[in-house]
Design an enzyme around this catalytic site. Structure first.
Site, PDB file in Angstrom:
ATOM      1  N   HIS A   1       0.397  -4.122   0.944  1.00  0.00           N
ATOM      2  CA  HIS A   1       2.011  -4.203   1.370  1.00  0.00           C
ATOM      3  C   HIS A   1       2.095  -5.159   2.431  1.00  0.00           C
ATOM      4  O   HIS A   1       1.355  -5.499   3.537  1.00  0.00           O
ATOM      5  CB  HIS A   1       2.666  -2.902   1.532  1.00  0.00           C
ATOM      6  CG  HIS A   1       2.243  -1.721   0.532  1.00  0.00           C
ATOM      7  ND1 HIS A   1       3.370  -0.672   0.611  1.00  0.00           N
ATOM      8  CD2 HIS A   1       1.637  -1.886  -0.366  1.00  0.00           C
ATOM      9  CE1 HIS A   1       3.080   0.071  -0.510  1.00  0.00           C
ATOM     10  NE2 HIS A   1       2.061  -0.489  -1.162  1.00  0.00           N
TER      11      HIS A   1
ATOM     12  N   GLU B   1       4.088  -5.156   4.999  1.00  0.00           N
ATOM     13  CA  GLU B   1       4.108  -4.451   6.431  1.00  0.00           C
ATOM     14  C   GLU B   1       2.648  -4.407   6.781  1.00  0.00           C
ATOM     15  O   GLU B   1       2.191  -4.703   8.114  1.00  0.00           O
ATOM     16  CB  GLU B   1       4.825  -3.250   6.632  1.00  0.00           C
ATOM     17  CG  GLU B   1       6.142  -3.394   5.952  1.00  0.00           C
ATOM     18  CD  GLU B   1       6.301  -2.897   4.622  1.00  0.00           C
ATOM     19  OE1 GLU B   1       5.488  -3.372   3.729  1.00  0.00           O
ATOM     20  OE2 GLU B   1       7.186  -1.944   4.256  1.00  0.00           O
TER      21      GLU B   1
ATOM     22  N   CYS C   1       7.417   2.383   2.867  1.00  0.00           N
ATOM     23  CA  CYS C   1       6.815   3.551   2.333  1.00  0.00           C
ATOM     24  C   CYS C   1       6.053   4.400   3.246  1.00  0.00           C
ATOM     25  O   CYS C   1       5.981   4.081   4.549  1.00  0.00           O
ATOM     26  CB  CYS C   1       5.817   3.211   1.121  1.00  0.00           C
ATOM     27  SG  CYS C   1       4.170   2.629   1.857  1.00  0.00           S
TER      28      CYS C   1
ATOM     29  N   CYS D   1       3.241   2.709   4.957  1.00  0.00           N
ATOM     30  CA  CYS D   1       3.544   1.638   5.974  1.00  0.00           C
ATOM     31  C   CYS D   1       4.082   2.323   7.245  1.00  0.00           C
ATOM     32  O   CYS D   1       3.936   1.685   8.342  1.00  0.00           O
ATOM     33  CB  CYS D   1       4.384   0.581   5.301  1.00  0.00           C
ATOM     34  SG  CYS D   1       3.442  -0.368   4.113  1.00  0.00           S
TER      35      CYS D   1
END
Length: 178
Positions: free
Chosen positions: A80, A82, A110, A113
């Site tokens: 991801h 992040e 999410c 993260c």
């Protein structure tokens, strides 16, 4: 993940009040940082990834990392924006504690993260669009403010949210039309 990040032994504990370790460019505004995150997000569809971008600012407001989603590109479920930006920032900070850092991202993080933000001791999170299906910073839950955890992250939601939402909607509309 490269061998250097797997085998790295952390540096001495950063001073809790230290604004920044890395040397970076000039300080930028939160709006400018979100603009960079939106630019990063726009790169993700080029390799089939959902357009999400993230930027990490040090305590002085200087960019130390910027990334976009790469799950499809790498086949890595943790890639991801992040997570990738936090890894790069940790390398710039020369340690996992990102004390004083601000993470700016185009979509509400999410649970994975959000947990990483807490674990990294990030000071502040600014995100654009909310994620009612997977958001863990206020939508479904708020890991960033859970009093049971050892750290909390200040959260600011909605900065340039309409732009980020439009970017995501266009991506998914394109997928549905195929």
């Amino acid at each position: 993940m490269g061998a250097s990040s797997l085998g790295r032994v952390g540096k001495a504990r950063q001073d809790e009040t230290a604004p920044a370790r890395p040397e970076a460019g000039p300080a930028i505004s939160e709006d400018e940082a979100m603009g960079l995150a939106l630019v990063e997000a726009a790169l993700a569809p080029g390799h089939g990834d959902v357009p999400v971008g993230a930027v990490v600012l040090d305590g002085a407001g200087r960019v130390v990392a910027r990334r976009h989603n790469e799950r499809e590109l790498t086949g890595d479920p943790t890639a991801h924006a992040e997570m990738l930006a936090l890894r790069d920032a940790a390398a710039a900070f020369e340690g996992w504690r990102l004390l004083g850092a601000t993470v700016v991202c185009t979509l509400e993080p999410c649970p994975m993260c959000a947990g990483a933000l807490v674990a990294a001791r990030v000071r502040r999170l600014i995100y654009a669009a909310t994620d009612p299906k997977a958001g863990a910073c206020g939508s479904l839950m708020n890991l960033c403010a859970d009093p049971r955890l050892n750290h909390s992250v200040e959260v600011v939601a909605g900065l340039r949210g309409e732009e980020a939402s439009a970017q995501l909607k266009a991506f998914f509309a394109g997928r549905r039309s195929r």
